[in-house]
Scaffold this active site. Structure first.
Site, PDB file in Angstrom:
ATOM      1  N   VAL A 155      -5.792  10.655  -3.491  1.00  0.00           N
ATOM      2  CA  VAL A 155      -5.027  10.567  -2.247  1.00  0.00           C
ATOM      3  C   VAL A 155      -5.924  10.902  -1.062  1.00  0.00           C
ATOM      4  O   VAL A 155      -6.691  11.868  -1.110  1.00  0.00           O
ATOM      5  CB  VAL A 155      -3.853  11.581  -2.268  1.00  0.00           C
ATOM      6  CG1 VAL A 155      -3.016  11.468  -1.012  1.00  0.00           C
ATOM      7  CG2 VAL A 155      -3.004  11.407  -3.514  1.00  0.00           C
ATOM      8  N   CYS A 156      -5.829  10.105  -0.001  1.00  0.00           N
ATOM      9  CA  CYS A 156      -6.510  10.431   1.256  1.00  0.00           C
ATOM     10  C   CYS A 156      -5.491  10.262   2.373  1.00  0.00           C
ATOM     11  O   CYS A 156      -4.288  10.259   2.127  1.00  0.00           O
ATOM     12  CB  CYS A 156      -7.745   9.555   1.459  1.00  0.00           C
ATOM     13  SG  CYS A 156      -7.363   7.808   1.711  1.00  0.00           S
ATOM     14  N   ASP A 157      -5.960  10.084   3.591  1.00  0.00           N
ATOM     15  CA  ASP A 157      -5.046   9.951   4.721  1.00  0.00           C
ATOM     16  C   ASP A 157      -4.381   8.576   4.754  1.00  0.00           C
ATOM     17  O   ASP A 157      -3.182   8.464   4.898  1.00  0.00           O
ATOM     18  CB  ASP A 157      -5.803  10.220   6.029  1.00  0.00           C
ATOM     19  CG  ASP A 157      -4.876  10.203   7.231  1.00  0.00           C
ATOM     20  OD1 ASP A 157      -3.802  10.828   7.158  1.00  0.00           O
ATOM     21  OD2 ASP A 157      -5.225   9.563   8.241  1.00  0.00           O
TER      22      ASP A 157
END
Length: 116
Positions: A73-75
């Protein structure tokens, strides 16, 4: 012109939607791996996510389980695709980025926690 979107899909074609990621966690004990910087992670993240900032991924990858699927998960979904590729290069076979990252998670009104 038509080839470019297909190439992008091919590269990020392994990305999973928020619903698919939740199923992976519930059915296959997948582990959330949040690659955002610690400050962003502390401001709000998926419950049970492990924070392994992208800049420290090579050094900290060994702390992740190789026997479980990983949902990165990232932004916004871009950094997680790169991080997933790095993890695959280190021998992790079941790694997928979360399509749209935390923005997609928030847009789906899914819960976010600030607890460590």
């Amino acid at each position: 012109m038509l080839v470019i979107p297909a190439l992008r899909r091919g590269r990020a074609g392994s990305a999973v939607s928020t619903g698919e990621a939740i199923q992976m966690v519930n059915q296959r004990q997948a582990v959330w791996v949040d690659v955002r910087p610690a400050e962003q992670f502390q401001a709000g993240h998926i419950a049970q996510a492990r924070n392994v900032p992208a800049a420290e991924l090579e050094q900290k990858a060994a702390s992740l389980p190789k026997n479980k699927p990983l949902v990165v998960v990232c932004d916004n979904g871009r950094d997680s695709a790169r991080a997933a590729a790095k993890l695959r290069a280190q021998g992790y076979t079941d790694v997928v980025p979360l399509e749209g990252g935390m923005r997609a998670w928030a847009a789906a009104s899914l819960p976010v926690t600030r607890k460590g």
